[in-house]
Design an enzyme around this catalytic site. Structure first.
Site, PDB file in Angstrom:
ATOM      1  N   ASN A  83       0.839  -1.192   0.000  1.00  0.00           N
ATOM      2  CA  ASN A  83       0.000   0.000   0.000  1.00  0.00           C
ATOM      3  C   ASN A  83       0.883   1.255   0.000  1.00  0.00           C
ATOM      4  OD1 ASN A  83      -2.361   1.622   0.256  1.00  0.00           O
ATOM      5  ND2 ASN A  83      -3.344  -0.019   1.418  1.00  0.00           N
ATOM      6  N   HIS A 113      23.781   2.245  12.985  1.00  0.00           N
ATOM      7  CA  HIS A 113      24.799   3.260  13.241  1.00  0.00           C
ATOM      8  C   HIS A 113      25.341   3.082  14.651  1.00  0.00           C
ATOM      9  CE1 HIS A 113      23.814   5.383   9.546  1.00  0.00           C
ATOM     10  NE2 HIS A 113      22.541   5.206   9.843  1.00  0.00           N
ATOM     11  N   THR A 172      12.208  -5.382  16.353  1.00  0.00           N
ATOM     12  CA  THR A 172      13.628  -5.310  16.666  1.00  0.00           C
ATOM     13  C   THR A 172      14.261  -6.689  16.858  1.00  0.00           C
ATOM     14  OG1 THR A 172      13.163  -5.090  19.022  1.00  0.00           O
ATOM     15  CG2 THR A 172      13.384  -3.047  17.765  1.00  0.00           C
ATOM     16  N   ARG A 187       6.452  -7.816  20.088  1.00  0.00           N
ATOM     17  CA  ARG A 187       6.615  -9.105  20.758  1.00  0.00           C
ATOM     18  C   ARG A 187       5.504 -10.035  20.281  1.00  0.00           C
ATOM     19  NH1 ARG A 187       2.909  -9.684  24.782  1.00  0.00           N
ATOM     20  NH2 ARG A 187       1.845  -7.799  25.466  1.00  0.00           N
ATOM     21  N   LYS A 190       0.567 -14.221  20.088  1.00  0.00           N
ATOM     22  CA  LYS A 190       0.053 -15.601  20.070  1.00  0.00           C
ATOM     23  C   LYS A 190       0.475 -16.288  18.783  1.00  0.00           C
ATOM     24  CE  LYS A 190      -4.433 -14.526  17.953  1.00  0.00           C
ATOM     25  NZ  LYS A 190      -5.870 -14.719  18.067  1.00  0.00           N
TER      26      LYS A 190
END
Length: 193
Positions: A83, A113, A172, A187, A190
């Site tokens: 999109n 960096h 991350t 995180r 489920k």
């Protein structure tokens, strides 16, 4: 080893290198060309995409606007839908599997960096030129994934097959296959069964 080879391998490289500058300039111009075209300009859009993304499969649709740093370091499988407002900083390889859907405002960011300003700021190279060394980490998105709106994926992350990443997430860390993950930092919420 060339600066381009160092960059793709995730080693510190000089982004001001002439070859890298030329590759970025070409990609940025192709993105601008693509973004100026209407959805109905299908043949022209396809030609620009094939030049910008030579490692892309079939049935690729990017709504636009798009922004790729290099394009040549992005590898896309078949059946991709993206999109509005897609950004890919592909200093390292970005791999997107088959049958992937990407929402508005998604960013895939391979550059990393240094945290120390002494390493981040310009420093002289062996010839005395002031340069800024950069580095990156690859990103992999598996098959049959959906990244909802405003997801940011950071370099070094692998998202497994069949995952859904919730809107606004900052990914991350790796996400195992067949997971619903969301949040900042993202995180696993489920398993998807």
């Amino acid at each position: 080893m060339t600066e381009r080879e160092k960059m793709v391998l995730g080693q510190p490289y000089n982004a001001a290198d002439d070859e890298l500058y030329a590759l970025r300039t070409k990609a940025h111009r192709l993105c601008q060309d693509y973004n100026r075209l209407y959805d109905t300009d299908e043949a022209e859009r396809e030609a620009v995409l094939r030049e910008l993304l030579p490692n892309a499969g079939q049935n690729i649709f990017l709504q636009g606007p798009i922004c790729f740093d290099y394009g040549v370091n992005t590898y896309i499988g078949d059946n991709l839908y993206v999109n509005f407002s897609f950004t890919v900083l592909d200093t390292c390889p970005v791999r997107i599997g088959d049958n992937v859907m990407i929402g508005t405002g998604v960013s895939l960011l391979t550059p990393v960096h240094p945290l120390r300003w002494q390493d981040r700021n310009a420093n002289p190279n062996a010839e005395g030129e002031m340069i800024i060394l950069e580095a990156g980490k690859p990103i992999t998105i598996g098959n049959n994934c959906w990244l909802a709106s405003n997801v940011t994926v950071i370099g070094g992350v692998t998202i497994g097959d069949g995952c859904v990443i919730g809107a606004g997430s900052v990914v991350t860390h790796d996400v195992p296959a067949n997971s619903f993950a969301a949040g900042n930092p993202c995180r696993v919420i489920k398993a998807i069964s």
